[in-house]
Enzyme design. Structure first.
Site, mmCIF file in Angstrom:
data_model
loop_
_atom_site.group_PDB
_atom_site.id
_atom_site.type_symbol
_atom_site.label_atom_id
_atom_site.label_comp_id
_atom_site.label_asym_id
_atom_site.label_seq_id
_atom_site.Cartn_x
_atom_site.Cartn_y
_atom_site.Cartn_z
ATOM 1 N N ASN A 10 0.908 -1.167 0.022
ATOM 2 C CA ASN A 10 0.052 0.135 -0.150
ATOM 3 C C ASN A 10 1.004 1.221 0.046
ATOM 4 O OD1 ASN A 10 -1.771 2.172 0.390
ATOM 5 N ND2 ASN A 10 -2.285 1.267 2.564
ATOM 6 N N LYS A 12 0.393 4.321 -0.144
ATOM 7 C CA LYS A 12 -0.581 5.433 0.379
ATOM 8 C C LYS A 12 -0.183 6.483 -0.828
ATOM 9 C CE LYS A 12 -0.010 3.357 4.947
ATOM 10 N NZ LYS A 12 0.173 3.397 6.332
ATOM 11 N N HIS A 92 -9.406 1.010 5.358
ATOM 12 C CA HIS A 92 -7.996 1.395 5.774
ATOM 13 C C HIS A 92 -8.320 2.363 7.036
ATOM 14 C CE1 HIS A 92 -4.043 2.538 6.703
ATOM 15 N NE2 HIS A 92 -3.615 1.582 6.163
ATOM 16 N N GLU A 94 -6.419 4.695 7.822
ATOM 17 C CA GLU A 94 -6.379 6.159 7.746
ATOM 18 C C GLU A 94 -7.710 6.827 7.166
ATOM 19 O OE1 GLU A 94 -2.748 5.489 5.474
ATOM 20 O OE2 GLU A 94 -1.760 5.273 7.372
ATOM 21 N N GLU A 164 -4.966 -4.664 10.830
ATOM 22 C CA GLU A 164 -3.890 -3.586 10.917
ATOM 23 C C GLU A 164 -4.035 -2.800 12.112
ATOM 24 O OE1 GLU A 164 -1.963 -2.611 6.811
ATOM 25 O OE2 GLU A 164 -3.655 -1.243 7.269
ATOM 26 N N GLY A 170 2.945 2.619 10.871
ATOM 27 C CA GLY A 170 3.674 3.645 10.451
ATOM 28 C C GLY A 170 4.668 4.095 11.652
ATOM 29 N N SER A 209 4.107 -1.764 10.372
ATOM 30 C CA SER A 209 5.325 -1.706 10.610
ATOM 31 C C SER A 209 6.352 -3.247 10.203
ATOM 32 C CB SER A 209 5.742 -1.338 11.933
ATOM 33 O OG SER A 209 5.294 -0.022 12.080
HETATM 34 P P1 13P Z 1 3.494 0.717 7.503
HETATM 35 O O1 13P Z 1 3.909 -0.683 7.125
HETATM 36 O O2 13P Z 1 4.132 1.873 7.203
HETATM 37 O O3 13P Z 1 3.193 0.455 9.112
HETATM 38 O O4 13P Z 1 1.528 0.798 7.009
HETATM 39 C C1 13P Z 1 0.996 -0.207 7.396
HETATM 40 C C2 13P Z 1 -0.327 0.209 6.457
HETATM 41 O O5 13P Z 1 -1.047 1.007 6.727
HETATM 42 C C3 13P Z 1 -0.436 -0.737 5.292
HETATM 43 O O6 13P Z 1 -1.800 -0.272 4.853
#
Ligand code: 13P
Length: 247
Positions: A10, A12, A92, A94, A164, A170, A209
């Protein structure tokens, strides 16, 4: 049951044409057993589909819960399908947190994705506060059940679910393999209460992560079938190493 491992990147709101080229080159040499999907931002989807080897899936990061029409800035599921996407990330954290996506909207997106022939990658996860209040299982199984109730369990015969934990995204704080396995087992149990066969065949990914050096232990857990990768999907070397860890 032997589920095929799946690793999805992803991006983003990251990545430009140069990352696409770098990733296409690297993935052209990838012949491992894991299914691999990359999810770049919308403007790059068509280019990703033509640059990537056929065996690599391409997915959107979001989709509208509506049919085509007067919805400025939105992208519909048939548009993603026409651009060569096979997958789309839905719900997601976010998007839930920053764009107010509700379980109802997420169920709507899931239904639209499937109707267009896309495989939804449904994300669920608890915040740190929810984990500390001991409500992780209730929250994540609630998010899953809300979509099952909205679209019916049969729809999950062609779907992926990604756990997640919001506090691990992140932040560099990965859930331990044991912590992640506990939640994955609960999610699979929840699915089994709806349909045991679907529960056995559905790919359950872990995200938060995941890096080249912690992926193998996470993926070794019996209910973890691969990963949804953010930061580490933005360099070819780390992404390929994670794909290899999933085999
Ligand atoms: P990270 O791997 O940067 O922690 O992000 C995970 C994520 O949100 C994947 O959708």
């Amino acid at each position: 049951m032997n589920r095929t491992p799946l690793v999805a990147g992803n991006w983003k709101m990251n990545g430009r044409k140069d990352l696409l080229a770098e990733m296409a080159d690297a993935l052209a040499g990838y012949a491992g057993a894991a299914e691999v999907v990359i999810c770049p931002p919308f403007p790059y989807l068509a280019a990703a589909r033509s640059a990537m080897p056929e065996t690599i899936g391409v997915g959107g990061q979001n989709v509208s819960e509506r049919e085509d029409g007067a919805f400025t800035g939105e992208v519909s599921a048939p548009m993603l399908a026409e651009m060569g996407c096979g997958y789309v990330i839905i719900g997601h954290s976010e998007r839930r947190a920053l764009y107010g996506e509700t379980d109802a909207a997420i169920a709507g997106k899931f239904a639209r994705a499937q109707a267009a022939g896309l495989t939804p990658i449904l994300c669920v996860g608890e915040t740190l506060q929810e984990r500390e209040a001991d409500s992780t299982v209730e929250v994540v199984c609630g998010q899953l059940q809300a979509v099952i109730d909205g679209v019916g369990i049969a729809a999950f015969a062609r779907a992926v679910v990604a756990y997640e934990p919001v506090w691990a995204i992140g932040t560099g704080k990965t859930a331990s393999p044991e912590q992640a396995q506990v939640v994955h087992a609960c999610l699979r149990q929840s699915l089994a209460e709806n349909d045991p066969d679907i529960a056995q065949s559905l790919q359950l990914l872990y995200g938060g992560s995941v890096k080249a050096d912690n992926a193998a232990l996470l993926f070794a857990q019996s209910d973890i079938d691969g990963g949804l990768i953010g930061g580490a999907s933005l360099t070819a070397d780390s992404f390929i190493a994670i794909c290899q860890a999933a085999e």
